[in-house]
Design an enzyme around this catalytic site. Sequence first.
Site, mmCIF file in Angstrom:
data_model
loop_
_atom_site.group_PDB
_atom_site.id
_atom_site.type_symbol
_atom_site.label_atom_id
_atom_site.label_comp_id
_atom_site.label_asym_id
_atom_site.label_seq_id
_atom_site.Cartn_x
_atom_site.Cartn_y
_atom_site.Cartn_z
ATOM 1 N NE ARG A 159 -4.144 -1.592 -0.049
ATOM 2 C CZ ARG A 159 -4.176 -2.560 -0.942
ATOM 3 N NH1 ARG A 159 -3.148 -2.721 -1.773
ATOM 4 N NH2 ARG A 159 -5.210 -3.361 -1.031
ATOM 5 C CG HIS B 4 -1.543 -1.170 -8.231
ATOM 6 N ND1 HIS B 4 -2.225 -0.329 -7.373
ATOM 7 C CD2 HIS B 4 -1.717 -2.420 -7.719
ATOM 8 C CE1 HIS B 4 -2.783 -1.043 -6.390
ATOM 9 N NE2 HIS B 4 -2.479 -2.308 -6.592
#
Length: 306
Positions: A221, A269
């Site tokens: 994260r 990502h």
Amino acid sequence: MPTVLFAVPALWEEYRPSLTAAFDGMGVDLVTEAAPETVDYIIYAPSSPLQDFAPYTACKAVLSLWAGVERIVGNPSLTQALCRMVDPALTEGMVEWVVGHALRHHLGIDRHIVNPGRVWDPTCPPLARERPVAMLGMGELGTAAARALASLNFPVTGWSRSAKAVAGIACLHGEEGLEAALRGAAIVVTLLPKTAETENLLDARRLAMLPAGAVILNPGRGAIIDDAALLAALDAGHIGHATLDVFRVEPLPKDHPYWAHPRVTVTPHIAADTRPASSARVIAENVRRGEAGEPLLNLVDRKRGY
């Protein structure tokens, strides 16, 4: 016949074949629209236009397609059970990304791939057993990645907020455990969930605990790392490199300093993704469990936030 609402219209065509196959023979009514009071289960992702769960009075569970639930867990209208996605294929992809980038930095591959000066440098890297790794986060993904690195002889120390026990991995917890894990790590991997307790966990004080030249891999994260503190540590040469797959704002803005920093690698990502075929089987199994009165898989603890 339970009604299962697929509440992510943008992903319907991608998931429809796999979900149809996974539900085959189960007597499930898989729909994209339904009167809220008739819905038994909701297949969900935070990008869904569905944000008010209050009308879904008969819904037994909200089944997320994402591993992270920080964008939904605090929704005050969500009173139904919430299950996060633990997808075997997602785990496999994350392990590959972590191992690949750990080996990349361990072996010093970059200096051989980009060598415009044609420098002949026969320096050999140390063995993996001489390169300690700190795995921050020992959930499903962190444990799998830690085991994979340990199988290559990296000495892995796992850290989590609560005590864990994983065979073959030295596990620490709490503030003192975090300091010990960081002070001994040449490579740090962050696979923690985003919560109030983990946001900015790697701040200036904790980054300074790392040995000079340490490498950070963050496929977890973006908010776990204090960006300004990391950039300062990179500029000072204290952190050797940061390979980052997740960010506070995505896509990462083109003017963000990470893009141009010589000691930062940005990956968009892609460390791990939910795969329709395997995740559909997880969803179908949870619906089966719900209908059979069995415990649901991957139930989120609202108080802990994951």
